[in-house]
Design a protein around this motif. Structure first.
Motif, PDB file in Angstrom:
ATOM      1  N   ASP A 205       0.080   2.651   3.706  1.00 27.60           N
ATOM      2  CA  ASP A 205      -0.900   3.545   4.308  1.00 27.60           C
ATOM      3  C   ASP A 205      -0.542   4.983   3.959  1.00 27.60           C
ATOM      4  OD1 ASP A 205       0.585   4.897   6.726  1.00 27.60           O
ATOM      5  OD2 ASP A 205       1.096   2.757   6.829  1.00 27.60           O
ATOM      6  N   LYS A 206      -1.533   5.865   3.983  1.00 32.00           N
ATOM      7  CA  LYS A 206      -1.362   7.241   3.544  1.00 32.00           C
ATOM      8  C   LYS A 206      -0.313   7.979   4.360  1.00 32.00           C
ATOM      9  CE  LYS A 206      -4.148  11.394   2.692  1.00 32.00           C
ATOM     10  NZ  LYS A 206      -3.444  12.230   3.676  1.00 32.00           N
ATOM     11  N   LYS A 207      -0.206   7.683   5.656  1.00 31.75           N
ATOM     12  CA  LYS A 207       0.792   8.362   6.491  1.00 31.75           C
ATOM     13  C   LYS A 207       2.209   8.043   6.028  1.00 31.75           C
ATOM     14  CE  LYS A 207      -1.871   8.855  10.767  1.00 31.75           C
ATOM     15  NZ  LYS A 207      -1.955   8.505  12.222  1.00 31.75           N
ATOM     16  N   THR A 208       2.454   6.811   5.644  1.00 33.91           N
ATOM     17  CA  THR A 208       3.778   6.433   5.146  1.00 33.91           C
ATOM     18  C   THR A 208       4.095   7.173   3.855  1.00 33.91           C
ATOM     19  OG1 THR A 208       3.585   4.231   6.143  1.00 33.91           O
ATOM     20  CG2 THR A 208       5.219   4.505   4.387  1.00 33.91           C
ATOM     21  N   ASP A 210       2.822  10.054   2.906  1.00 34.37           N
ATOM     22  CA  ASP A 210       3.036  11.467   3.246  1.00 34.37           C
ATOM     23  C   ASP A 210       4.444  11.683   3.805  1.00 34.37           C
ATOM     24  OD1 ASP A 210       0.474  12.032   2.437  1.00 34.37           O
ATOM     25  OD2 ASP A 210      -0.382  11.989   4.463  1.00 34.37           O
ATOM     26  N   TRP A 211       4.917  10.728   4.607  1.00 34.35           N
ATOM     27  CA  TRP A 211       6.266  10.829   5.164  1.00 34.35           C
ATOM     28  C   TRP A 211       7.308  10.745   4.057  1.00 34.35           C
ATOM     29  CZ3 TRP A 211      10.542   7.604   5.271  1.00 34.35           C
ATOM     30  CH2 TRP A 211      11.576   7.976   6.144  1.00 34.35           C
TER      31      TRP A 211
END
Length: 222
Positions: A205-208, A210-211
């Motif tokens: 997922d995009k949040k992962t 970005d992290w």
């Protein structure tokens, strides 16, 4: 007719070999002029009359390196940038120091095959073949005196799973083999690779993504 065909076959083989191999040395040495502004595939030679013994010398590879970092490893490179006399000679060295449970993370050398010799401790090492046929992992536990080869351009790693320090020496078939650490290149690229591209490629997922891109990706090569 058969003799004519054999001659043509031998000529083609000889031509193929000539194209595939490195050119022969045309002089005794070509000490790199690291200060030159001329850009070539490698380094231009300085006047051989100005060459000195120090151009072929490096000192200090016997000294342990600091492994007090996030990876618990330190790679000391000895290539043409440290020994200008290596220019055009197609060889270099590196010392690898590992703290207990230290790792030299998955990486490639785009321009050189590596042969590694363990001097102290125990290392778990391995490399992965290309995706044709099946990304096969070749792995081995190395002890003092053991030797392992990592083919040019393939992803490989070394990990010290022991409770003591480990030291290894690597020889590489290039004066400047290069290092591309996979995680650093993918998630630490500057400017960053599109998080959409990475999310799609790694099925995250995009949040992962970005992290991961926000993390500090250190370089353990000196």
């Amino acid at each position: 007719m058969a003799a004519h065909f054999l001659f043509l076959a031998l000529l083609a083989l000889a031509s193929s070999h000539a194209i595939a191999s490195d050119p022969s040395q045309l002089q005794d040495f070509c000490v790199a002029d690291l200060e030159s502004n001329v850009l070539v595939n490698g380094f231009v030679c300085k006047d051989p009359k100005l060459a000195k013994a120090e151009d072929f010398f490096f000192s200090g590879l016997d000294k342990p390196r600091d492994t007090g970092n996030k990876l618990g490893s330190n790679v000391t490179q000895v290539n043409v940038n440290q020994i200008p006399g290596l220019n055009t000679l197609g060889i270099s060295l590196a010392r690898l120091d590992f703290a207990p449970y230290g790792v030299n993370p998955p990486h490639i050398h785009p321009r050189g095959t590596e042969i590694l010799t363990v001097l102290e401790g125990t290392l778990h090492v391995g490399f992965v073949t290309s995706n044709n046929p099946n990304n096969q992992l070749f792995t081995k536990v190395l002890n003092k005196g053991d030797v392992f080869v990592f083919p040019q351009g393939l992803i490989h790693f070394q990990f010290n799973y022991g409770k003591t320090n480990a030291v290894a020496i690597a020889a590489l078939s290039s004066q400047n083999p290069g290092v591309i650490t996979i995680a650093n290149a993918v998630f630490g690229a500057k400017p960053p690779i599109s998080d959409y591209v990475l999310a799609k490629a790694f099925q995250l997922d995009k949040k992962t993504v970005d992290w991961l891109q926000a993390q500090f990706w250190m370089d353990n090569n000196n």
